[in-house]
Design an enzyme around this catalytic site. Structure first.
Site, short mmCIF file in Angstrom:
data_model
loop_
_atom_site.label_atom_id
_atom_site.label_comp_id
_atom_site.label_asym_id
_atom_site.label_seq_id
_atom_site.Cartn_x
_atom_site.Cartn_y
_atom_site.Cartn_z
N GLY A 1 3.79 -29.35 -4.43
CA GLY A 1 2.53 -28.98 -4.71
C GLY A 1 1.44 -30.30 -5.21
N ASN B 1 -1.28 -22.89 -15.24
CA ASN B 1 0.15 -22.87 -15.49
C ASN B 1 0.57 -22.76 -16.94
OD1 ASN B 1 -1.24 -25.59 -15.16
ND2 ASN B 1 0.47 -26.37 -16.06
N CYS C 1 5.80 -33.38 -22.29
CA CYS C 1 6.06 -34.20 -23.44
C CYS C 1 6.22 -35.77 -23.01
CB CYS C 1 7.11 -33.87 -24.21
SG CYS C 1 7.05 -32.31 -24.79
N1 PLP Z 1 -0.35 -27.36 -9.69
C1 PLP Z 1 0.05 -26.37 -10.77
C2 PLP Z 1 -1.12 -25.40 -11.47
C3 PLP Z 1 1.35 -26.33 -11.29
O1 PLP Z 1 1.78 -25.56 -12.05
C4 PLP Z 1 2.12 -27.40 -10.50
C5 PLP Z 1 3.76 -27.30 -10.99
O2 PLP Z 1 4.10 -26.89 -12.33
C6 PLP Z 1 1.96 -28.29 -9.69
C7 PLP Z 1 0.48 -28.13 -9.33
C8 PLP Z 1 2.92 -29.20 -9.13
O3 PLP Z 1 3.62 -28.54 -8.21
P1 PLP Z 1 4.98 -29.38 -7.79
O4 PLP Z 1 5.96 -29.07 -8.84
O5 PLP Z 1 5.62 -28.70 -6.36
O6 PLP Z 1 4.65 -30.73 -7.55
#
Ligand code: PLP
Length: 375
Positions: A68, A144, A317
């Site tokens: 992501g 998140n 952290c």
């Molecule tokens: N964007 C959001 C809102 C996320 O919660 C996360 C992962 O926690 C990411 C991007 C990044 O995803 P990835 O862990 O696949 O790199």
């Protein structure tokens, strides 16, 4: 036995995804011009078509990435670099995958970056920065840390009204919300397979044909040149299987997890004094972010861990220093309270027993963490 409350960090791989992964693990290079290459390509394109259909996109708009984070970076950096403008807008509560990309554009590529403020519930509340055209505007679908669902339809409408391309980070939302790329009207959208029971290390970028991001990576031209590199066929097939299953059970799971989350919240409020609830509606059904003033987040996490409860503070952290989350600070949570935060996130296999166990042990954990005090 452990009680897992960190589904927002990653969710266990679904059986259907494991099976699809194993079924396709033997494929060779999907770029090969011979029979085994065609077979690999067939499986890859089948996964692409299925994901496109599930998310309201065209197959050509589905780009497989390695995470992501990578999808967010390709979109934010790429849309900015494809534009002649030097303005970028993002919400104040973006994940570091977006926030740091915007910060980089501001510090190294001459961008004027503006942040959309959020209210006390963590929802974007003022869209006026979108009134002027920008190279890119970006807003997450769901946060998140708190689970707050953002007004993405209004963000897209406001940005598009002045011709600004919009990126939506839907990493927390895919599989949990009914995301329709075409209906939403965003330019790009990011997802991540491991958040909905697919494999870790597979990201999704939905990208319209135009305006297309300028590729930040160079190579053999795979994935429309946006994410060159030999494709992970088994990962793509497993992602499609996971998304299919997650969306099939989405509504029932949202109801079930919502009831469990509400029960957990009721019990915590009845048994623990002085709790701040950071998750405000509308929010993802499985998210509950709570602050316990006077306790250090790290202490709470370690005490929970010692009892077999796995949960996170919700913020990264840095070098062992327990810092307050930037998301909570942007919501106006005082630093001392923000430092005593735990994020509980539920998933498909979270049971009533898990919630009962957590509710029974949390009061003692908070008492001990408060007795230990702040660092
Ligand atoms: N964007 C959001 C809102 C996320 O919660 C996360 C992962 O926690 C990411 C991007 C990044 O995803 P990835 O862990 O696949 O790199």
């Amino acid at each position: 036995m452990s009680h897992y409350f960190d589904h927002a960090a990653t969710s266990p791989m679904r059986e259907a995804a494991r099976e699809a992964w194993l079924r396709h693990a033997g494929h060779r290079n999907a770029g090969g011009q011979y029979a085994s290459g065609r077979a690999a390509r067939g499986a890859l394109e089948g996964a692409r078509e299925e994901i496109a259909a599930l998310l309201g996109a065209e197959p050509v708009e589905v780009v497989f990435t390695g995470s992501g984070t990578e999808a967010d970076n390709i979109a934010v950096l790429g849309l900015y670099r494809a534009s002649a403008l030097n303005r970028a807008v993002g919400s104040a509560v973006e994940h570091p995958a977006v926030r740091e990309a915007l910060a980089h554009l501001g510090s190294r590529e001459g961008a004027e970056v503006e942040w959309l403020p959020v209210d006390a519930g963590g929802h974007v509340c003022d869209l006026s920065a979108l009134d002027r055209p920008a190279a890119v505007a970006t807003c997450m679908y769901a946060n998140n840390e708190t689970g707050a669902l953002q007004p993405v339809e209004r963000v897209v409408a406001a940005a598009r009204a002045v011709g600004t391309p919009v990126h939506i980070d839907a990493v927390q939302a895919l599989g949990r919300c009914a995301v329709d790329f075409r209906a939403l009207g965003a330019t790009t959208l990011a997802g991540s397979a491991h958040k909905f029971g697919g494999p870790r290390g597979v990201g999704l970028l939905l990208a319209r044909r135009s305006p297309a991001p300028q590729p930040p990576l160079f190579g053999g031209g795979q994935e429309r040149g946006l994410r060159p590199g030999t494709q992970d066929v088994a990962g793509a097939a497993a992602t499609a299987a996971a998304l299919r299953e997650a969306l099939a059970e989405r509504e029932a799971e949202a109801r079930r997890q919502g009831l469990l989350r509400d029960r957990l919240l009721r019990e915590v409020l009845a048994t623990v004094e002085d709790v701040r609830v950071n998750t405000a509606q509308p929010a993802l059904p499985g998210h509950l972010s709570l602050s316990f003033p006077g306790a250090e987040g790290d202490s709470l996490i370690m005490l929970l861990d010692s009892l077999g409860v796995e949960a996170a503070t919700g913020s990264a952290c840095h070098s062992g220093v327990n810092r307050a989350s930037e998301v909570l600070l942007a919501m106006g949570v005082p630093e001392r309270e923000a430092r005593g935060t735990v994020r509980f996130t539920l998933g498909p296999e979270t049971s009533e027993k898990d919630v009962e166990y957590l509710a029974a042990h949390l009061p003692g954990v908070v008492r001990r963490a408060r007795a230990a005090g702040m660092a």
